[in-house]
Design an enzyme around this catalytic site. Structure first.
Site, PDB file in Angstrom:
ATOM      1  CB  CYS A 139     -39.589 -14.643   0.505  1.00 52.14           C
ATOM      2  SG  CYS A 139     -38.356 -13.778  -0.470  1.00 52.14           S
ATOM      3  NE  ARG A 166     -44.196 -11.547   4.890  1.00 48.55           N
ATOM      4  CZ  ARG A 166     -44.114 -10.895   6.028  1.00 48.55           C
ATOM      5  NH1 ARG A 166     -45.106 -10.915   6.859  1.00 48.55           N
ATOM      6  NH2 ARG A 166     -43.037 -10.230   6.339  1.00 48.55           N
ATOM      7  CD1 TRP A 169     -41.434  -9.158  -4.438  1.00 44.31           C
ATOM      8  CD2 TRP A 169     -39.375  -8.643  -3.721  1.00 44.31           C
ATOM      9  NE1 TRP A 169     -41.149  -7.873  -4.838  1.00 44.31           N
ATOM     10  CE2 TRP A 169     -39.894  -7.531  -4.406  1.00 44.31           C
ATOM     11  CE3 TRP A 169     -38.081  -8.542  -3.183  1.00 44.31           C
ATOM     12  CZ2 TRP A 169     -39.188  -6.342  -4.567  1.00 44.31           C
ATOM     13  CZ3 TRP A 169     -37.381  -7.364  -3.345  1.00 44.31           C
ATOM     14  CH2 TRP A 169     -37.937  -6.277  -4.031  1.00 44.31           C
ATOM     15  CG  ASN A 223     -38.262 -14.967   3.891  1.00 39.13           C
ATOM     16  OD1 ASN A 223     -38.281 -15.727   2.926  1.00 39.13           O
ATOM     17  ND2 ASN A 223     -39.291 -14.787   4.695  1.00 39.13           N
ATOM     18  N   GLY A 224     -34.419 -12.627   2.980  1.00 35.99           N
ATOM     19  CA  GLY A 224     -33.321 -11.712   3.318  1.00 35.99           C
ATOM     20  C   GLY A 224     -32.262 -11.737   2.234  1.00 35.99           C
ATOM     21  CD  GLU A 269     -51.094   6.507   0.727  1.00 38.56           C
ATOM     22  OE1 GLU A 269     -49.863   6.645   0.598  1.00 38.56           O
ATOM     23  OE2 GLU A 269     -51.623   5.391   0.885  1.00 38.56           O
ATOM     24  CE  LYS A 297     -51.905   2.767  -1.561  1.00 38.47           C
ATOM     25  NZ  LYS A 297     -51.191   3.241  -0.443  1.00 38.47           N
ATOM     26  CD  GLU A 349     -48.344   0.946  -3.470  1.00 43.51           C
ATOM     27  OE1 GLU A 349     -49.368   1.423  -2.944  1.00 43.51           O
ATOM     28  OE2 GLU A 349     -47.545   0.224  -2.870  1.00 43.51           O
ATOM     29  CG  HIS A 402     -42.725  26.923  -8.764  1.00 39.83           C
ATOM     30  ND1 HIS A 402     -42.232  28.185  -8.977  1.00 39.83           N
ATOM     31  CD2 HIS A 402     -43.618  27.036  -7.763  1.00 39.83           C
ATOM     32  CE1 HIS A 402     -42.779  29.030  -8.127  1.00 39.83           C
ATOM     33  NE2 HIS A 402     -43.629  28.353  -7.377  1.00 39.83           N
ATOM     34  CE  LYS A 405     -49.611  -4.866   3.643  1.00 39.80           C
ATOM     35  NZ  LYS A 405     -50.213  -3.615   3.149  1.00 39.80           N
TER      36      LYS A 405
HETATM   37  O1  M6R Z   1     -44.856  -1.820   6.616  1.00 40.49           O
HETATM   38  P1  M6R Z   1     -44.467  -0.388   6.378  1.00 40.49           P
HETATM   39  O2  M6R Z   1     -45.559   0.562   6.699  1.00 40.49           O
HETATM   40  O3  M6R Z   1     -43.193  -0.010   7.047  1.00 40.49           O
HETATM   41  O4  M6R Z   1     -44.237  -0.303   4.819  1.00 40.49           O
HETATM   42  C1  M6R Z   1     -43.763   0.861   4.219  1.00 40.49           C
HETATM   43  C2  M6R Z   1     -43.947   0.807   2.718  1.00 40.49           C
HETATM   44  O5  M6R Z   1     -43.247  -0.270   2.178  1.00 40.49           O
HETATM   45  C3  M6R Z   1     -45.427   0.673   2.344  1.00 40.49           C
HETATM   46  O6  M6R Z   1     -46.190   1.708   2.881  1.00 40.49           O
HETATM   47  C4  M6R Z   1     -45.593   0.658   0.820  1.00 40.49           C
HETATM   48  O7  M6R Z   1     -45.272   1.902   0.287  1.00 40.49           O
HETATM   49  C5  M6R Z   1     -47.007   0.243   0.471  1.00 40.49           C
HETATM   50  N1  M6R Z   1     -46.985  -0.668  -0.640  1.00 40.49           N
HETATM   51  C6  M6R Z   1     -47.883   1.395   0.135  1.00 40.49           C
HETATM   52  O8  M6R Z   1     -49.132   1.017  -0.339  1.00 40.49           O
END
Ligand code: M6R
Length: 614
Positions: free
Chosen positions: A2, A27, A76, A102-103, A487, A491, A494, A510, A609
């Protein structure tokens, strides 16, 4: 996850807080709220939705809202669905104490049961609300807000970055940090608190990074930091290192697109002053003190989450193939809970864009406690992982605002390549000549990325249009391009919410091959490297089953046209550096797919984020 922003001073804090919240919205973004203290009274407004919804809601004040003390929050959701009531701030029973947090308060249920028994009435389903009621109880005993917060926190288990305001003491903010980042912005006759420097960089560049376990009492002219036991702590004022322009969209439709296009520059920045191309050498100041440990490492363990974990997988190829050090890569969330065997001659790399990811941080603490040398590969300067590591390398990608990580990934790969070269040269696993060739290869990458961006964008937009209604995607690659496939798939899912899987191309037969028919788009990452022919065989297997093939292939590959439905051309690059180049079209593909489907690219649903909770 958050966002927090607070202000005390002589200016009207409403625009400061709302602007700060907008900058923090990346965030966490399911609700937002603001609390102001004026003339000894609270005014609290909160709304489910975006900060824009809160701003719209505030319009009923007709601009009359103003105060010199206030705080705001973007949420969040963890406990309780995202609605107006569960949005922060939360009050105590008498509406004299308000908290943003936050937390996660892990023992909130026990505390809540006790407080309910004592007559407290709760309004929300959040864990945060117990803090407000607990501080209320402590205030009755101490008659001092900072003490009340400290005493309340002594009873709390879990993580927090929080700010407390009260009409009992309407000239101050109390902030506290354990596990969730919080910084104090130091101004002239005014002070700020925020979970991220982006929220306050407009107003001050002087900041204090709060340490875990610290509480701060902040007025317009004074800042006192202390432990939870009321011992004064040392404060170090540091300078924010990024510019305001870096956290603005600068003419792009989305931060993600801006960040994709920044990559020629950010990759260059990751190498700047570190790579001596002519000599084939690398200087990394942040590893100088631990170089000996690194060179003598019996084993390297890389631990991370999400995209950073994918970078770690490429790192494994680099470290093993070029530096010849046995390397393992592990999800931080698994590593931290499985009592891993770690020795004092192990080096553990933590890779993290934010430097605040809860699981990665915990994995690093675990490794440190077991005696390993812990090194960070981090983007955010001053972040917790950067501070707690024995050494490390900043990737210098600049602020990354788009939730889908792009430029941080290519910078992580660049830094992993630099570390590899440095170790390989020092250990003599490659010759000087070879190191010079590899250095030239690395130095040439930014120009290759520029070329891809310029030449493939229009074609990728057309491919995205073609596949915008696809339900599933498969991404396949081999060797160091297997993590690229992972990756690329991450992407896509997400930001366009299309189900996508990444696989090592040969593994397809497989199981996943059962999915292939004329409705299945399959993205192959197929550069002309030592296993090109093998990947082509896998590609043939897909073609035989009428899968629709999108190939990311080299500019001089003339065979591929016959086999693939679409070919996206990328320049040839030395094999283990290839992922830095090959991921670019996949980032663009996911971006334009999301645009074609009309999703919220920079703030995809359910994501945040920086994942600062487990
Ligand atoms: O800040 P970090 O690199 O530690 O974050 C790790 C993951 O949360 C981050 O890479 C997440 O998977 C992204 N949304 C990927 O696009």
């Amino acid at each position: 996850m958050c966002g927090i922003v607070g202000y005390v001073g002589s200016r009207n804090c409403v625009p400061i807080i709302l602007e700060g919240l907008k900058r923090l919205e990346y965030r966490g973004y399911d609700s937002a709220g603001i609390a102001l203290v004026k003339d000894g009274l609270f005014s609290i407004d909160k709304k489910a939705g975006k900060v824009a919804d809160l701003v719209q809601h505030l319009s009923h004040y007709n601009g009359s809202l103003s105060a010199q003390l206030g705080m705001g929050h973007t949420r969040w959701a963890t406990h309780g669905e995202p609605n107006d009531i569960n949005a922060h701030p939360h009050w105590d029973s008498e509406e004299k104490i308000a908290v943003i947090h936050n937390g996660i308060i892990e023992n909130y249920s026990t505390i809540k049961t006790k407080l309910v028994r004592e007559g407290h009435v709760f309004r929300s389903a959040t864990d945060t609300e117990v803090l407000a009621h607990l501080i209320e109880e402590m205030y009755k005993r101490t008659q001092n807000l900072a003490s009340a917060v400290r005493h309340a926190l002594a009873e709390v288990e879990g993580t927090y970055g929080l700010v407390v305001l009260s009409t009992h003491e309407s000239d101050r903010m109390i902030a506290a940090r354990k596990g969730s980042p919080l910084i104090i912005g130091v101004g002239d006759g005014e002070n700020f608190v925020a979970s991220d420097a982006a929220a306050i960089v407009d107003h001050t560049r002087q900041v204090i990074y709060m340490k875990d376990g610290e509480v701060a009492e902040i007025t317009a002219t004074n800042i006192r930091t202390m432990t939870i036991d009321d011992e004064d702590t040392e404060r170090e004022i540091e300078e924010i290192t990024f510019e305001l322009s870096q956290i603005e969209r600068g003419g792009y439709d989305h931060f993600m697109l801006k960040e994709i296009h920044e990559q020629p520059e950010t990759i260059t920045n990751a190498m700047r002053g570190r790579l001596q191309v002519d000599e084939g050498t690398v200087v990394l100041g942040g590893l100088r003190d631990v170089q000996d440990k690194l060179l003598k490492a019996r084993r390297i363990v890389i631990t991370a989450c999400g995209t950073s974990w994918h970078a770690g997988l490429v790192g494994e190829y680099l470290f093993e193939e070029i530096a010849r050090i046995p390397t393992e890569v592990e999800y931080a969330s698994e590593f931290r809970y499985r009592n891993p065997i770690i020795n004092s001659d192990d080096v553990v790399f933590l890779i993290s864009q934010s430097g605040e990811t809860a699981d990665t941080l915990a994995a690093g603490r675990e490794a440190k406690q077991k005696g390993a040398t812990v090194l960070g590969i981090v983007n955010v300067v001053g972040s917790t992982i950067a501070r707690e590591s024995h050494g490390g390398v900043y990737v210098h990608a600049g602020p990354e605002i788009g939730v889908a990580s792009t430029k941080a990934f290519t910078s992580q790969l660049t830094v992993l390549s630099l570390i590899t070269l440095m170790i390989a040269r020092a250990k003599g696993t490659i010759t000087e000549k070879h190191a010079q060739v590899l250095s030239q290869e690395l130095a040439a990458i930014p120009e290759k990325v520029s070329r891809i961006l310029a030449k493939t964008t229009e074609q990728i937009k057309e491919i995205a249009e073609e596949f915008r209604n696809a339900q599933n995607f498969l991404y396949l690659g081999r060797g160091a391009n297997f993590p690229v496939a992972l990756e690329g798939a991450l992407k896509l899912k997400e930001i366009s919410y299309i189900h996508a899987e990444g696989y090592p191309a040969a593994e397809m037969k497989h199981g996943p091959i059962a999915l292939i028919d004329e409705n299945m788009p399959v993205v192959f990452v197929v550069p002309k490297d030592g296993i090109y022919e093998k990947v082509i065989s896998n590609l043939q297997e897909v073609k035989a089953r009428r899968g629709r093939i999108i190939a990311v292939a080299n500019e001089d590959d003339h065979e591929i046209e016959e086999l693939a439905d679409f070919v996206i051309r990328v320049p040839r690059t030395y094999g283990y550096f290839g992922p830095i180049v090959n991921i670019i079209p996949l980032q663009l593909l996911s971006y334009y797919m999301a645009v074609a489907r009309g999703t919220n690219v920079d703030q995809p649903r359910n994501l945040a984020k920086s994942v600062t909770v487990e």
